[in-house]
Design a protein around this motif. Structure first.
Motif, PDB file in Angstrom:
ATOM      1  N   GLN A 404      89.972 -15.764 -40.580  1.00 13.86           N
ATOM      2  CA  GLN A 404      90.593 -15.446 -39.292  1.00 13.86           C
ATOM      3  C   GLN A 404      89.557 -15.428 -38.174  1.00 13.86           C
ATOM      4  OE1 GLN A 404      92.914 -11.829 -39.242  1.00 13.86           O
ATOM      5  NE2 GLN A 404      93.647 -12.180 -37.161  1.00 13.86           N
ATOM      6  N   VAL A 430      94.142 -14.556 -31.307  1.00 20.27           N
ATOM      7  CA  VAL A 430      94.149 -14.586 -32.764  1.00 20.27           C
ATOM      8  C   VAL A 430      92.952 -13.878 -33.377  1.00 20.27           C
ATOM      9  CG1 VAL A 430      95.415 -16.768 -32.747  1.00 20.27           C
ATOM     10  CG2 VAL A 430      92.914 -16.802 -32.994  1.00 20.27           C
ATOM     11  N   PRO A 432      90.767 -11.105 -34.999  1.00 16.24           N
ATOM     12  CA  PRO A 432      91.222  -9.925 -35.742  1.00 16.24           C
ATOM     13  C   PRO A 432      91.013  -8.600 -35.019  1.00 16.24           C
ATOM     14  CG  PRO A 432      89.277 -10.909 -36.777  1.00 16.24           C
ATOM     15  CD  PRO A 432      89.769 -11.883 -35.766  1.00 16.24           C
TER      16      PRO A 432
END
Length: 459
Positions: A404, A430, A432
């Motif tokens: 991620q 996006v 984390p």
């Protein structure tokens, strides 16, 4: 051989010069060229380096210039450590995120992404000049965010650019010291206090400022479980003190200290927001240093030593839990990135193999990541280049966090190179450490307001 330092007016440049200029340095550097666009800072650092040279029998020749091509011409190695926007930019990187309730840190999360949006285009342009003027030079990148910057520069320079960081090797040395203490200081393998284990004796994997030490072998036996089980041994490891012995035991690995920002995001954000940020501290400290070092009658080297100790001792102090105090333990004040750079240059030049942890192309090392992604892994370096060794399979947590974060990093690089506001929004959203798409959009809006030139650059 010639070493060019781009960002030659930077505070930590004297460490690099001391390493390569030492009489017992494993590689002979004949000339060090300092390049910077800030003539005042460049002059101060040159004065510090000249004082260092006074104590060396055959010091490298020092050249100082604001002409990039002149600095690069004939270079065998180019060391890049620049800060686009200076400490004032770092403060905005940190405070803009904090104002939206998000972690504000130079390399982690949206602060690091904003920094990369401004830095990647500059560093890619630098890579193009290096390719044109010094095509055979090895480029050692320490410019943050080091993983993203190295990955972007690889698009121009390929394997000739290598990213370095001192935090993984610092973790390794602390772990080796603690294993040696478990064995009563016995020599051999990873147990030599402060030694870097040889190839195959450890397992470290991650991204820059996001990685884990997962094994540390002595005579073929993994001693990391013994280390994790011993409270006294863990007390000697900064990362375990920072994140807690119970948590590192649960991980079954020793995390890079920057993972504190991922594992204790709420606590870190609250502490930083309620105190002086690292950028604010360094802005004041560096202003004091450059003024004091340039004062009439000052000894610039003595001034540098005084400020350098304060800088290293207070590293990550803004995030250290209460009760840890404002300074690191004395044995953790290593600041060893200059040693990493020296070891890398020596291995590439002499051909004598060295074991290192470096930022390199992933290939098939971590199958959950794209092949062109830059990862931070154990490598052997010799005259033929950098050779990463295989990485053991990752557990779901580590693989997921890396995947991620890398997705956000690659979107950030694409946004910077394509001048795309939409990709920048997606990159923020996006990550984390960003908990809302709407917050991601607000981050983009606020950063483009804080940095008008960034707003003009992004379509």
């Amino acid at each position: 051989m010639k070493l060019t330092i781009v960002g030659g007016g930077g505070f930590r440049v004297p460490q690099v010069w001391s390493a390569v200029g030492a009489p017992d340095a494993p590689v002979r550097i004949d000339e060090v060229a300092l390049h910077d666009v800030d003539t005042e800072r460049l002059g101060v650092i040159a004065a510090v380096v000249r004082r260092l040279a006074d104590g060396v029998g055959r010091p490298p020749r020092l050249t100082v210039t604001t002409d990039l091509d002149e600095a690069l011409r004939g270079a065998d190695f180019v060391f890049a450590a620049v800060r686009v926007g200076g400490t004032a930019g770092r403060i905005l990187d940190e405070r803009t995120a904090l104002a939206l309730g998000v972690l504000g840190q130079e390399t982690i999360g949206p602060g690091g992404q904003a920094y990369a949006l401004r830095t990647v285009p500059f560093m890619v342009a630098l890579a193009r000049r290096i390719a044109a003027v010094a095509p055979d030079a090895w480029v050692i990148n320490f410019t943050n965010p080091a993983g993203m910057v190295t990955e972007a520069m690889r698009g121009v320079l390929g394997d000739r650019v290598i990213g370095i960081c001192d935090t993984p090797i610092g973790l390794m040395r602390r772990a080796a010291r603690s294993v040696a203490r478990l064995d009563g200081g016995a020599a051999g393998g990873a147990g030599r206090a402060g030694a870097v284990p040889a190839a195959g004796e450890f397992d470290y994997v991650g991204l820059n400022h996001l990685g884990w030490l997962r094994a540390l072998r002595v005579d073929g036996v993994d001693r990391l479980p013994d280390l994790l089980a011993d409270d006294a041994a863990l007390e000697g490891i900064e990362e375990a003190r920072l994140m807690g012995a119970d948590w590192v035991r649960l991980l079954g690995a020793l995390p890079n200290e920057y993972l504190y920002y991922y594992y204790f995001t709420r606590e870190a954000t609250a502490r930083i927001a309620g105190s002086v940020t690292r950028g604010e501290f360094l802005a004041d400290q560096q202003a004091g240093f450059y003024a004091d070092a340039a004062a009439p009658g000052a000894d610039p080297l003595a001034v540098w030593h005084r400020y350098h100790h304060e800088r290293e001792a207070t590293y990550m102090a803004e995030s250290r839990p209460e009760g840890e105090g404002g300074e690191r333990h004395a044995e953790d004040v290593e600041g060893g990135y200059h040693r990493v750079a020296l070891d890398l240059m020596a291995a590439l030049t002499t051909g004598r193999p060295a074991t290192m942890i470096l930022d390199v192309r992933n290939g098939d090392l971590v199958p959950q990541l794209p092949a062109e992604a830059v990862v931070e892994v154990g490598c052997v370096v010799d005259g033929g280049g950098v050779h990463p060794w295989p990485v053991a399979p990752l557990d779901g947590h580590m693989a997921g966090l890396m995947a991620q974060t890398k997705a956000a990093e690659q979107l950030t690089i694409a946004a910077a190179l394509e001048a795309s506001a939409e990709l920048a929004w997606k990159a923020f959203a996006v990550h984390p450490l960003v908990d809302s798409v709407a917050v991601g959009r607000s981050l983009l809006d606020h950063y483009t307001q804080a940095f008008p030139e960034l707003g003009r650059a992004l379509r």
